[in-house]
Design a protein around this motif. Structure first.
Motif, short mmCIF file in Angstrom:
data_model
loop_
_atom_site.label_atom_id
_atom_site.label_comp_id
_atom_site.label_asym_id
_atom_site.label_seq_id
_atom_site.Cartn_x
_atom_site.Cartn_y
_atom_site.Cartn_z
N LEU A 46 67.18 37.26 21.54
CA LEU A 46 66.03 36.02 20.32
C LEU A 46 65.61 35.23 20.50
O LEU A 46 64.36 34.76 20.31
CB LEU A 46 66.50 35.92 19.55
CG LEU A 46 68.02 37.54 18.51
CD1 LEU A 46 69.28 36.81 17.17
CD2 LEU A 46 66.32 38.39 17.82
N TRP A 47 66.87 34.79 21.57
CA TRP A 47 65.61 33.67 21.98
C TRP A 47 64.00 33.53 22.98
O TRP A 47 63.70 32.86 22.90
CB TRP A 47 66.47 32.48 23.01
CG TRP A 47 65.98 31.21 23.62
CD1 TRP A 47 65.95 30.08 22.69
CD2 TRP A 47 65.46 30.96 25.14
NE1 TRP A 47 65.58 29.07 24.08
CE2 TRP A 47 65.09 29.59 24.63
CE3 TRP A 47 66.11 32.11 26.54
CZ2 TRP A 47 64.80 28.67 26.95
CZ3 TRP A 47 65.53 31.22 27.34
CH2 TRP A 47 65.09 30.01 27.71
N VAL A 48 64.94 34.76 23.97
CA VAL A 48 63.14 35.33 25.03
C VAL A 48 61.75 35.16 24.16
O VAL A 48 60.96 34.55 24.42
CB VAL A 48 63.65 35.67 25.93
CG1 VAL A 48 62.52 36.39 26.66
CG2 VAL A 48 65.15 35.43 26.95
N PHE A 49 62.47 36.00 22.60
CA PHE A 49 60.73 36.80 22.26
C PHE A 49 61.02 35.97 21.38
O PHE A 49 60.07 36.02 20.30
CB PHE A 49 61.39 38.34 22.00
CG PHE A 49 61.10 38.97 23.59
CD1 PHE A 49 60.65 39.21 23.75
CD2 PHE A 49 62.73 39.43 23.94
CE1 PHE A 49 60.52 40.43 24.80
CE2 PHE A 49 62.87 40.46 24.76
CZ PHE A 49 61.51 40.62 25.32
N SER A 50 61.25 34.67 20.71
CA SER A 50 60.66 33.66 20.00
C SER A 50 59.47 33.59 19.75
O SER A 50 59.04 32.19 20.81
CB SER A 50 61.77 32.73 19.79
OG SER A 50 61.85 31.73 18.65
N PRO A 51 58.94 33.35 17.98
CA PRO A 51 57.37 33.37 18.57
C PRO A 51 57.36 31.60 18.83
O PRO A 51 56.55 30.95 19.35
CB PRO A 51 57.10 33.20 17.68
CG PRO A 51 57.78 34.27 17.26
CD PRO A 51 59.15 34.39 17.35
N VAL A 69 77.11 39.76 21.95
CA VAL A 69 76.60 38.55 21.80
C VAL A 69 75.49 37.45 22.29
O VAL A 69 74.34 37.63 22.00
CB VAL A 69 77.79 37.73 20.60
CG1 VAL A 69 77.57 36.63 20.14
CG2 VAL A 69 78.33 38.96 19.84
N ALA A 70 76.28 37.73 23.20
CA ALA A 70 75.00 36.91 24.68
C ALA A 70 73.99 37.46 24.43
O ALA A 70 72.82 36.79 24.57
CB ALA A 70 76.28 36.10 25.66
N PHE A 71 74.51 38.24 24.55
CA PHE A 71 72.41 39.12 25.64
C PHE A 71 71.55 39.28 23.52
O PHE A 71 70.35 39.12 24.47
CB PHE A 71 72.92 40.80 25.47
CG PHE A 71 71.39 41.46 26.09
CD1 PHE A 71 70.97 41.81 27.18
CD2 PHE A 71 71.40 42.38 24.95
CE1 PHE A 71 69.85 42.15 27.51
CE2 PHE A 71 70.16 43.02 24.73
CZ PHE A 71 69.85 43.47 26.21
N ILE A 72 71.89 39.48 22.82
CA ILE A 72 71.01 39.51 22.00
C ILE A 72 71.21 37.82 21.33
O ILE A 72 69.61 37.80 21.27
CB ILE A 72 72.06 39.76 20.49
CG1 ILE A 72 72.82 41.51 20.43
CG2 ILE A 72 71.29 39.62 19.23
CD1 ILE A 72 73.31 42.06 19.58
#
Length: 66
Positions: free
Chosen positions: A26-31, A19-22
């Motif tokens: 998502l945070w890193v690749f958020s536009p 869950v932490a990885f996902i």
């Protein structure tokens, strides 16, 4: 009551890490974060105005092509 053996603890640990990885992915690749990360890429060159100018021109030309 449910008995907590080592297998269940390891399983729960795996779920927490997944869950932490996902969430991190998502945070890193958020536009919405793109501008913030683009600014962070210039931090190593903060002391060199000529390098910053060159990198900003390169980023501007890349964004114009998109």
């Amino acid at each position: 009551m449910i008995a907590m053996d080592i297998g269940m603890i390891r399983g729960l640990g795996t779920v927490v890490v997944m869950v932490a990885f996902i969430g991190l992915a998502l945070w890193v690749f958020s536009p919405r974060r793109k501008a913030e990360f683009d600014d962070a890429t210039l931090l190593p060159f903060a002391d060199d105005p000529e390098a910053i100018k060159h990198l900003e021109q390169a980023q501007a030309s890349r964004s114009n092509k998109e």
